[in-house]
Design an enzyme around this catalytic site. Structure first.
Site, PDB file in Angstrom:
ATOM      1  N   ASP A 100       0.823  -1.211   0.000  1.00  0.00           N
ATOM      2  CA  ASP A 100       0.000   0.000   0.000  1.00  0.00           C
ATOM      3  C   ASP A 100       0.856   1.259   0.000  1.00  0.00           C
ATOM      4  O   ASP A 100       1.489   1.583   1.002  1.00  0.00           O
ATOM      5  CB  ASP A 100      -0.897  -0.036   1.240  1.00  0.00           C
ATOM      6  CG  ASP A 100      -1.762   1.201   1.381  1.00  0.00           C
ATOM      7  OD1 ASP A 100      -2.006   1.868   0.365  1.00  0.00           O
ATOM      8  OD2 ASP A 100      -2.206   1.483   2.506  1.00  0.00           O
ATOM      9  N   ASP A 286      -1.995   5.980  -5.164  1.00  0.00           N
ATOM     10  CA  ASP A 286      -2.261   5.091  -4.035  1.00  0.00           C
ATOM     11  C   ASP A 286      -2.688   3.701  -4.488  1.00  0.00           C
ATOM     12  O   ASP A 286      -3.820   3.492  -4.909  1.00  0.00           O
ATOM     13  CB  ASP A 286      -3.350   5.724  -3.153  1.00  0.00           C
ATOM     14  CG  ASP A 286      -3.595   4.951  -1.868  1.00  0.00           C
ATOM     15  OD1 ASP A 286      -2.914   3.938  -1.637  1.00  0.00           O
ATOM     16  OD2 ASP A 286      -4.467   5.371  -1.101  1.00  0.00           O
TER      17      ASP A 286
END
Length: 414
Positions: A100, A286
């Protein structure tokens, strides 16, 4: 998180480049469908979906996509997460984690966790690791669906055979909410900047650089689209880039704030007309967010422009018959236009013999000193190879090469 990615980790090492292949897994919608519960669930929450009458108003509030510290809900919208295998401890204890770029902490469930989510996932057994060091501090990470609590420790970490010594990480002891119960992955491996971390100590990639286990302070993602079986569908490359995975030049964008991988976005256009942030705004690149997100008022306007209608389960539906007539959406970054067609920003699901089309955009409000943030999540990143350069604090984007492509993403200079 309604779609997670099934884990598969294979290793190929050359000149300190570490490849982490990634695979998609079934979404929560798919799991409900396989168990025969999806149609009843949708009929209960969205009965008009079945007679093709769509609401013309938008809900007053929309949950968040963000896997991080935002106060918005996240678990309904994670439709394209990617994750892979890591191991902790001596001997190895294996876990699946989301890689992430929107967070910076590493955590996995503890064997002492009391939550239902932990009972359904692999849990770290500190007492079985000869290399484990107890830290004694507590940590907490807040999510839209609740919060995560745990204790901090240090141990050896392996990613694709690459070893990181004395890596700080969290053992969760309390994971409330449905997000982690339904998730196919066990934990999260954050790849953002250290300032974003809740757990004190270096994030994983910072330790890789400090311990000289990678050739360059660069990592890159290839996130494939669609579904296939038997082969990895995506790849995280630690220590460099893979020219075979992209075409054309790399567009380098400087990081504007060292927390998220935050960059400046020039504008967002619908069918060639600059409709949103015409004077520039900030965006996060992201991998931990499935959709493309932006400020609520702008995203709701965008949903109307593409003909999307809201449902009571937090999704926005589009009439699949109209896809060929829907407008293109273009993101202008560093003077280059990144154009997505409806086939690229719409996600399709089968419900029996019925095809449903869901919008790939979602509202989430994140305030920063530079103004509201947009999030370029996996709907965007499946189309573009993404490079994260810590050495020069920049993000690179190039057109991803997909084995089978019916519609290619467009990248043009202005």
């Amino acid at each position: 998180m309604t779609r997670t990615l099934l884990l598969l980790l294979l290793v190929w090492t050359s000149s300190a480049l570490i490849r982490v292949p990634l695979r998609r897994g079934p979404s929560i919608r798919s799991q409900l469908r396989a168990s025969g519960q999806l149609e009843d669930f949708l009929k209960e929450h969205r009965p008009d979906m079945f007679n093709r009458r769509y609401a013309q108003c938008f809900p007053p509030g929309t949950p968040s996509l963000r896997l991080g510290r935002s106060s918005e809900k996240i678990y309904n919208f994670m439709d394209a997460q990617f994750y892979g295998l890591i191991s902790l401890g001596s001997p190895d204890q294996n876990f699946s984690v989301v890689f992430d770029t929107g967070s910076s902490d590493l955590w996995v469930p503890s064997t002492y966790c009391v939550s239902q989510a932990c009972a359904l996932h692999r849990r770290f057994r500190a007492f079985e690791s000869s290399s484990f060091h107890h830290d004694g501090r507590m940590f907490g990470i807040h999510y839209g669906s609740g919060h995560l609590l745990g204790v901090i420790g240090r141990d050896s970490l392996k990613v694709a055979g690459l070893t990181v010594l004395n890596q700080e990480f969290g053992e969760s002891v309390y994971e409330p909410g449905a997000a982690f119960v339904m998730a196919k992955f066990d934990g999260v491996l954050g790849m953002g900047y250290p300032s974003l971390a809740e757990i004190l100590g270096n994030p994983v990639f910072d330790n890789m650089v400090a311990q000289k286990t990678v050739q360059e302070s660069v990592f890159s993602f290839y996130l494939s689209r669609g579904t296939s079986s038997g082969t990895p569908e995506g790849e995280l490359l630690l220590g460099g880039t893979d020219e075979a995975k992209y075409s054309g030049p790399i567009n380098w964008l400087p990081v504007t704030a060292k927390g998220y991988w935050q960059i400046k976005m020039d504008s967002v256009a619908v069918q060639g007309v600059s409709s949103f942030c015409p004077h520039g705004c900030q965006a996060i690149v992201d991998t931990g967010t499935s959709l493309i997100a932006g400020p609520t008022n702008e995203i709701l306007s965008l949903q109307q422009l593409i003909g999307a209608s809201p449902t009571n389960i937090g999704e926005f539906l589009i009439d699949c018959v109209r896809l060929s007539s829907l407008p293109h959406v273009t993101f202008v970054l560093g003077g280059k236009e990144y154009t997505l067609t409806a086939e690229q920003y719409v996600r399709k699901e089968m419900l029996g013999d019925r095809e449903l089309c869901f919008s790939g955009f979602q509202a989430v409000d994140i305030v920063s000193p530079e103004g509201p943030l947009w999030i370029l999540g996996d709907v965007f990143l499946t189309e573009f190879y993404s490079i994260f350069d810590r050495g020069q604090d920049r993000v690179g984007l190039a057109s991803a090469k997909h084995a089978v492509s019916n519609s290619k993403p467009s990248v043009t200079s202005r």
